[in-house]
Design a protein around this motif. Structure first.
Motif, PDB file in Angstrom:
ATOM      1  N   LYS A  38       0.969  -1.194  -0.460  1.00  0.00           N
ATOM      2  CA  LYS A  38      -0.148  -0.188  -0.128  1.00  0.00           C
ATOM      3  C   LYS A  38       1.057   0.918  -0.108  1.00  0.00           C
ATOM      4  CE  LYS A  38      -3.350  -0.162   2.781  1.00  0.00           C
ATOM      5  NZ  LYS A  38      -3.887   0.141   4.352  1.00  0.00           N
ATOM      6  N   PRO A  39       0.378   2.522  -0.390  1.00  0.00           N
ATOM      7  CA  PRO A  39      -0.788   2.860  -1.502  1.00  0.00           C
ATOM      8  C   PRO A  39      -0.392   2.315  -2.905  1.00  0.00           C
ATOM      9  CG  PRO A  39       0.036   4.534  -1.125  1.00  0.00           C
ATOM     10  CD  PRO A  39       0.843   3.656  -0.518  1.00  0.00           C
ATOM     11  N   ALA A  40      -1.542   2.033  -3.537  1.00  0.00           N
ATOM     12  CA  ALA A  40      -2.038   1.227  -4.810  1.00  0.00           C
ATOM     13  C   ALA A  40      -1.607   0.146  -5.130  1.00  0.00           C
ATOM     14  CB  ALA A  40      -1.191   2.272  -5.878  1.00  0.00           C
ATOM     15  N   CYS A  41      -2.122  -0.875  -3.935  1.00  0.00           N
ATOM     16  CA  CYS A  41      -1.087  -2.737  -3.614  1.00  0.00           C
ATOM     17  C   CYS A  41      -2.142  -3.114  -4.414  1.00  0.00           C
ATOM     18  CB  CYS A  41      -1.866  -2.779  -2.453  1.00  0.00           C
ATOM     19  SG  CYS A  41      -1.038  -4.172  -2.206  1.00  0.00           S
ATOM     20  N   PHE A  87      -3.074  11.200  -4.352  1.00  0.00           N
ATOM     21  CA  PHE A  87      -3.126  11.083  -3.257  1.00  0.00           C
ATOM     22  C   PHE A  87      -3.454   9.787  -3.096  1.00  0.00           C
ATOM     23  CE2 PHE A  87      -3.055  15.563  -4.487  1.00  0.00           C
ATOM     24  CZ  PHE A  87      -2.524  16.707  -3.402  1.00  0.00           C
ATOM     25  N   TYR A  88      -3.376   9.675  -2.253  1.00  0.00           N
ATOM     26  CA  TYR A  88      -4.170   7.976  -1.567  1.00  0.00           C
ATOM     27  C   TYR A  88      -4.750   8.521  -0.669  1.00  0.00           C
ATOM     28  CZ  TYR A  88      -0.882   6.569  -4.989  1.00  0.00           C
ATOM     29  OH  TYR A  88       0.005   6.576  -6.041  1.00  0.00           O
ATOM     30  N   ASN A  89      -6.304   7.435  -0.603  1.00  0.00           N
ATOM     31  CA  ASN A  89      -6.600   7.446   0.614  1.00  0.00           C
ATOM     32  C   ASN A  89      -6.315   6.264   2.020  1.00  0.00           C
ATOM     33  OD1 ASN A  89      -8.809   9.174   0.151  1.00  0.00           O
ATOM     34  ND2 ASN A  89      -9.758   7.772  -1.577  1.00  0.00           N
ATOM     35  N   ASP A  90      -5.235   5.651   1.370  1.00  0.00           N
ATOM     36  CA  ASP A  90      -4.328   4.409   3.101  1.00  0.00           C
ATOM     37  C   ASP A  90      -3.184   5.412   2.348  1.00  0.00           C
ATOM     38  OD1 ASP A  90      -3.722   3.933  -0.316  1.00  0.00           O
ATOM     39  OD2 ASP A  90      -4.534   1.908  -0.015  1.00  0.00           O
ATOM     40  N   SER A  91      -2.589   4.404   3.352  1.00  0.00           N
ATOM     41  CA  SER A  91      -1.464   4.452   3.724  1.00  0.00           C
ATOM     42  C   SER A  91      -0.247   2.791   3.714  1.00  0.00           C
ATOM     43  CB  SER A  91      -1.143   5.260   4.949  1.00  0.00           C
ATOM     44  OG  SER A  91      -0.798   4.043   5.671  1.00  0.00           O
ATOM     45  N   ASP A  98      -6.908   5.584   8.185  1.00  0.00           N
ATOM     46  CA  ASP A  98      -7.119   6.623   8.674  1.00  0.00           C
ATOM     47  C   ASP A  98      -5.771   7.538   8.314  1.00  0.00           C
ATOM     48  OD1 ASP A  98      -9.613   6.127   9.407  1.00  0.00           O
ATOM     49  OD2 ASP A  98      -9.260   6.231  11.827  1.00  0.00           O
ATOM     50  N   ILE A  99      -5.005   7.024   7.682  1.00  0.00           N
ATOM     51  CA  ILE A  99      -3.822   7.961   7.395  1.00  0.00           C
ATOM     52  C   ILE A  99      -3.741   7.932   5.975  1.00  0.00           C
ATOM     53  CG2 ILE A  99      -1.030   8.221   7.417  1.00  0.00           C
ATOM     54  CD1 ILE A  99      -1.708   6.607  10.729  1.00  0.00           C
ATOM     55  N   THR A 100      -4.017   8.934   5.339  1.00  0.00           N
ATOM     56  CA  THR A 100      -3.980   9.123   4.227  1.00  0.00           C
ATOM     57  C   THR A 100      -2.645   9.121   3.055  1.00  0.00           C
ATOM     58  OG1 THR A 100      -3.689  11.319   3.590  1.00  0.00           O
ATOM     59  CG2 THR A 100      -5.861  10.729   4.085  1.00  0.00           C
TER      60      THR A 100
END
Length: 154
Positions: A38-41, A87-91, A98-100
């Motif tokens: 992640k992100p984009a996994c 910009f990702y909604n995860d980390s 909750d972390i972007t």
């Protein structure tokens, strides 16, 4: 290197600087890897990585190209394509959605004739795709498509 808690705080509060390589072969196909993290996994993405604190950009390009693609920068003349934002909604954290994540991404293009033994640390599959295949794929991440939509690549 930062310890995990400090890095988590950095990701939560600041943008990260990264470098992506758009690797093209003589058939004008682009190398993408299926992301393991992640992100984009699980998306197909260009190969790259983040710049470390106190690391000169030239050193970061050299390290990232070697680590992510297995190539020596001295043999290539990367062409700077521009600055992009992701910009990702995860980390990277598996347990905290909750972390972007915000990347300021420096994109470079390199042309290669042959690559073998691609690293498996960040990607588990690699594909050479044409521009049409990239733009029509559901598994290629939208930020990869943005490199081409914005007229950077011809």
């Amino acid at each position: 290197m930062l310890d995990l808690n400090t890095f988590k705080m950095v990701v939560e509060n600041t943008p990260l600087i990264s470098i992506d390589f758009i690797v093209k072969n003589s058939d004008n196909k682009i190398l993408l890897g299926k992301r393991l993290n992640k992100p984009a996994c699980d998306f197909l993405f260009t190969l790259g990585g983040r710049v470390y604190k106190d690391e000169k950009l030239e050193n970061a390009k050299k390290r990232i190209l070697k680590d992510e693609v297995g190539l020596d920068l001295e043999k290539y003349n990367p062409k700077f394509l521009g600055v992009f934002e992701h910009f990702y909604n995860d980390s990277f954290m598996d347990d905290d959605d909750d972390i972007t994540t915000h990347y300021v991404n420096l994109a470079y293009e390199i042309n290669v004739s042959h690559i073998q033994d691609l690293p498996k640390k960040q990607h588990n599959e690699y594909l050479w795709l044409s521009l049409d295949e990239i733009m029509n794929s559901l598994t290629v991440h939208k930020y990869v498509k943005d490199y081409f939509k914005l007229g950077v690549q011809k």
